[in-house]
Design an enzyme around this catalytic site. Structure first.
Site, PDB file in Angstrom:
ATOM      1  N   HIS A 180      55.899  26.157 -30.006  1.00 41.69           N
ATOM      2  CA  HIS A 180      55.245  25.669 -31.224  1.00 41.69           C
ATOM      3  C   HIS A 180      54.704  24.269 -30.929  1.00 41.69           C
ATOM      4  CE1 HIS A 180      57.795  28.188 -34.286  1.00 41.69           C
ATOM      5  NE2 HIS A 180      56.568  28.655 -34.272  1.00 41.69           N
ATOM      6  N   CYS A 274      61.705  21.071 -37.040  1.00 41.76           N
ATOM      7  CA  CYS A 274      61.727  22.496 -37.397  1.00 41.76           C
ATOM      8  C   CYS A 274      62.432  22.727 -38.723  1.00 41.76           C
ATOM      9  CB  CYS A 274      62.468  23.311 -36.341  1.00 41.76           C
ATOM     10  SG  CYS A 274      61.722  23.295 -34.719  1.00 41.76           S
TER      11      CYS A 274
HETATM   12  N1  ARG Z   1      64.186  30.506 -33.397  1.00 38.34           N
HETATM   13  C1  ARG Z   1      63.018  30.014 -34.062  1.00 38.34           C
HETATM   14  C2  ARG Z   1      61.792  30.697 -33.497  1.00 38.34           C
HETATM   15  O1  ARG Z   1      61.752  30.893 -32.314  1.00 38.34           O
HETATM   16  C3  ARG Z   1      62.915  28.536 -33.962  1.00 38.34           C
HETATM   17  C4  ARG Z   1      61.796  27.953 -34.779  1.00 38.34           C
HETATM   18  C5  ARG Z   1      61.668  26.484 -34.617  1.00 38.34           C
HETATM   19  N2  ARG Z   1      60.743  25.962 -35.513  1.00 38.34           N
HETATM   20  C6  ARG Z   1      59.769  25.094 -35.207  1.00 38.34           C
HETATM   21  N3  ARG Z   1      59.073  24.571 -36.160  1.00 38.34           N
HETATM   22  N4  ARG Z   1      59.484  24.808 -33.970  1.00 38.34           N
HETATM   23  O2  ARG Z   1      60.874  31.030 -34.202  1.00 38.34           O
END
Ligand code: ARG
Length: 285
Positions: A180, A274
């Site tokens: 991300h 996150c």
């Molecule tokens: N386990 C989640 C995923 O892989 C973690 C999300 C983390 N969120 C973020 N905004 N980076 O989607």
């Protein structure tokens, strides 16, 4: 009479905090039961009680800094719902809804959209394109930065640009650990950023260098503890405590790092950012 010039100049550029409104989701049902990024190991699992304790201290940190925190009820069976940043993108009181890339998280999009509608956001766009909200969209004063390569599709950048009427600058992510945009870059106020160059394609690195010649550059160590998954209110930077090099760089620029321990949530690939969805222009503010 006064030694004005130097002190004055410093004062002008001093980073200033502004009050924010955040949405968070208590990780009561947190677990690592599937793997959709390289941080997740279902064999190793995770401790929900410990995650809740760490998350509570993050929430208390925001409140102590003077920010407003709203809460969305966690839903059983959605272990990643704690990562509120992925639930939507909210600018000027208008929300662009998330459409998740993986079926395991698909139900989170409607859950966040329903919360926003129930809390006075009259314009919540149901996205046609796959996008993971503020995980891949970061907002500056004049621009929105859009990440792509792993989750959010390129066409979503176009969809968001049309919806908000703000330019969306595409940045291509190339390292699966930084899946991300908010794992590789965070805004410092409205016109600067901190980032980890190696997470981006050569062309996107060049774009970042042009747009942000004064950026704070993170190294592999800081990035490797999810130090770029930080939240800045203009002055304070709420950041993973292990990102010591980055904290030093931020202090040198006049920012105030506020370290937090979110090591349990990192087992799912998440950090402070996150866990945090900023509600810009929320009806109650
Ligand atoms: N386990 C989640 C995923 O892989 C973690 C999300 C983390 N969120 C973020 N905004 N980076 O989607």
């Amino acid at each position: 009479m006064e030694p004005e010039s130097v002190a004055g100049a410093v004062r002008v550029s001093e980073p200033v905090a502004t009050r924010r409104h955040y949405l968070m989701c208590r990780p009561e049902h947190f677990a690592v039961t599937y793997a959709i990024n390289p941080w997740m190991d279902p064999g190793a699992g995770a401790d929900a009680a410990r995650a809740v304790r760490q998350w509570e201290s993050l929430r208390e940190t925001y409140v102590a800094l003077g920010h407003e925190v709203s809460l969305i009820d966690p839903v059983e069976g959605l272990p990643d719902m704690v990562f509120a940043a992925n639930g939507a993108l909210v600018v000027n009181g208008r929300a662009y809804g998330a459409r998740f890339a993986h079926p395991e998280r698909a139900a989170e999009g409607p859950a966040y959209a329903a919360w926003l509608r129930a809390n006075g956001f009259s314009e919540v766009l149901e996205a046609e394109r796959t996008n993971e909200g503020e995980g891949d969209f970061l907002v500056l004063d004049e621009l929105i930065l859009g990440g792509t390569g792993f989750r959010t599709e390129l066409a979503a950048h176009q969809e968001a640009q049309e919806f908000f009427g703000r330019p969306v600058v595409t940045l291509r992510l190339v390292d699966p650990r930084f899946y991300h945009l908010d794992t590789a870059l965070f805004p410092l106020g409205g016109d600067n950023v901190a980032y980890y160059p190696e997470a981006f394609s050569p062309g996107s690195r060049a774009v970042l260098e042009r747009l942000f010649p004064d950026a704070v550059i993170a190294d592999a160590r800081d990035a490797g503890v999810l130090g770029l998954n930080a939240v800045c209110d203009g002055r304070h930077v709420v950041i993973n405590a292990e990102a010591t090099g980055l904290m030093k760089g931020l202090r040198e620029r006049g920012y105030e790092p506020v370290p937090v321990d979110l090591s349990e949530l990192r087992k799912a690939g998440g950090g402070p950012k996150c866990c945090t969805l900023e509600l810009r222009g929320a009806p109650s503010v």
